[in-house]
Motif scaffolding. Sequence first.
Motif, PDB file in Angstrom:
ATOM      1  N   ARG A 119     -36.226 -11.511   8.912  1.00  0.00           N
ATOM      2  CA  ARG A 119     -37.547 -12.073   9.198  1.00  0.00           C
ATOM      3  C   ARG A 119     -37.722 -12.303  10.693  1.00  0.00           C
ATOM      4  NH1 ARG A 119     -39.718 -16.529  10.705  1.00  0.00           N
ATOM      5  NH2 ARG A 119     -37.716 -17.637  10.751  1.00  0.00           N
ATOM      6  N   ALA A 122     -38.073  -8.973  12.487  1.00  0.00           N
ATOM      7  CA  ALA A 122     -39.064  -8.042  11.928  1.00  0.00           C
ATOM      8  C   ALA A 122     -38.405  -6.771  11.401  1.00  0.00           C
ATOM      9  CB  ALA A 122     -40.138  -7.708  12.964  1.00  0.00           C
ATOM     10  N   GLU A 124     -37.594  -6.547   7.948  1.00  0.00           N
ATOM     11  CA  GLU A 124     -37.669  -6.569   6.482  1.00  0.00           C
ATOM     12  C   GLU A 124     -37.952  -5.193   5.882  1.00  0.00           C
ATOM     13  OE1 GLU A 124     -39.748 -10.679   7.358  1.00  0.00           O
ATOM     14  OE2 GLU A 124     -39.534  -8.760   8.399  1.00  0.00           O
ATOM     15  N   ASP A 125     -38.767  -4.400   6.559  1.00  0.00           N
ATOM     16  CA  ASP A 125     -39.151  -3.098   6.009  1.00  0.00           C
ATOM     17  C   ASP A 125     -38.123  -2.008   6.277  1.00  0.00           C
ATOM     18  OD1 ASP A 125     -41.505  -4.257   5.138  1.00  0.00           O
ATOM     19  OD2 ASP A 125     -42.643  -3.649   6.917  1.00  0.00           O
ATOM     20  N   TYR A 126     -37.023  -2.357   6.946  1.00  0.00           N
ATOM     21  CA  TYR A 126     -36.050  -1.343   7.347  1.00  0.00           C
ATOM     22  C   TYR A 126     -34.668  -1.580   6.738  1.00  0.00           C
ATOM     23  CZ  TYR A 126     -39.649  -0.625  10.884  1.00  0.00           C
ATOM     24  OH  TYR A 126     -40.846  -0.405  11.511  1.00  0.00           O
ATOM     25  N   ASP A 128     -33.232  -0.934   3.988  1.00  0.00           N
ATOM     26  CA  ASP A 128     -32.607   0.135   3.203  1.00  0.00           C
ATOM     27  C   ASP A 128     -32.381   1.414   4.008  1.00  0.00           C
ATOM     28  OD1 ASP A 128     -32.510  -1.444   0.898  1.00  0.00           O
ATOM     29  OD2 ASP A 128     -34.547  -0.875   0.322  1.00  0.00           O
ATOM     30  N   ARG A 129     -32.818   1.422   5.276  1.00  0.00           N
ATOM     31  CA  ARG A 129     -32.670   2.621   6.089  1.00  0.00           C
ATOM     32  C   ARG A 129     -31.289   2.692   6.731  1.00  0.00           C
ATOM     33  NH1 ARG A 129     -38.387   3.670   9.335  1.00  0.00           N
ATOM     34  NH2 ARG A 129     -39.786   3.254   7.573  1.00  0.00           N
ATOM     35  N   GLN A 138     -35.012  -0.667  17.525  1.00  0.00           N
ATOM     36  CA  GLN A 138     -34.700  -1.175  16.193  1.00  0.00           C
ATOM     37  C   GLN A 138     -33.193  -1.274  15.986  1.00  0.00           C
ATOM     38  OE1 GLN A 138     -36.908   1.812  14.106  1.00  0.00           O
ATOM     39  NE2 GLN A 138     -38.741   0.531  13.873  1.00  0.00           N
TER      40      GLN A 138
END
Length: 336
Positions: A119, A122, A124-126, A128-129, A138
Amino acid sequence: MAEVRLENVTKSFGKLTVIPDISLTVPDKSFTVLVGPSGCGKSTLLRLIAGLERPTSGTIRIGGDDVTDDEPSKRGISMVFQSYALYPHMSVARNIDFGLRISNMPTEEREKRLAEAARILALEDYLDRKPSELSGGQRQRVAIGRSIVRNPKVFLFDEPLSNLDAALRTQMRVELAELHHSIDSTMIYVTHDQVEAMTLADQIVVMNKGRIEQIGSPMDLYDTPASVFVAGFIGSPKMNLLPGKALGRPDIATVGIRPEDLEVTENDGWDTKARVVETLGSDTIAYVRVEDVGEMTVRLPGHIRLKDGDRLKLRADPERQHHFDEDGRRIERTDV
């Protein structure tokens, strides 16, 4: 979090002394930047705090505890290196919480820390990558996340942005400043880039040849440099350093003038010729030569249009000059 204190710390490698004798206090929850040219000892000092090197003599305290002889894992620190050092076959989530897994932290606590770090950064959307699917910025955030989940007393950063391009470095500077505000922790950051130091630090420690030249806030160092070295290192473009005799000040070894403290005049002033002009939009930077004085750099407002070869008169604001003695130390002015 914790205060870091170095007391008469020295470090030698055989006959080579890298840190002659340093005493330094890093206040609790501060963002302290160690800055200086390559070989000045700043990375060695960071490694001493981390426990990756042992001091030849002196004491290192973190949170009041003597950690001089403690292993890195016992110091309550976490370090972010220039290299991201991510596991390419692991997901972002596994990279971040890998240290917690091998320490057998309970699943619930591990997942809680992972979610909080994701969180803050930023990410959260990554989660599983794989690292190969991320940008350089990143990836660096993942490396920082790996430190955050450990809840260290002190964060150590060793030139973490040097592998990024200019745009990403600017973005990451903003993110690191926001990170410091959000987790309110003690951070020690090493860089050779004085722009990073000026934009990130509460406290800057300028180092030269293993010694501390000056400690202070960014604007303290900019407005009142303690030495010719600091005057020439802090600020971009760097300060003009001119011989006092050439300026009619035989009692002063060196006079320093910031490029923005030179102005174009119609009457009194130095007759100069612009050798090279850099048009940067908001600023115009001109490199000029003043006869019998030397090379100078002037920063002018962007609306002043110059081209290579133009002649101009320049005047130095007398109240904004800096004076230094023969040893390169600041002379406090009494005439302003």
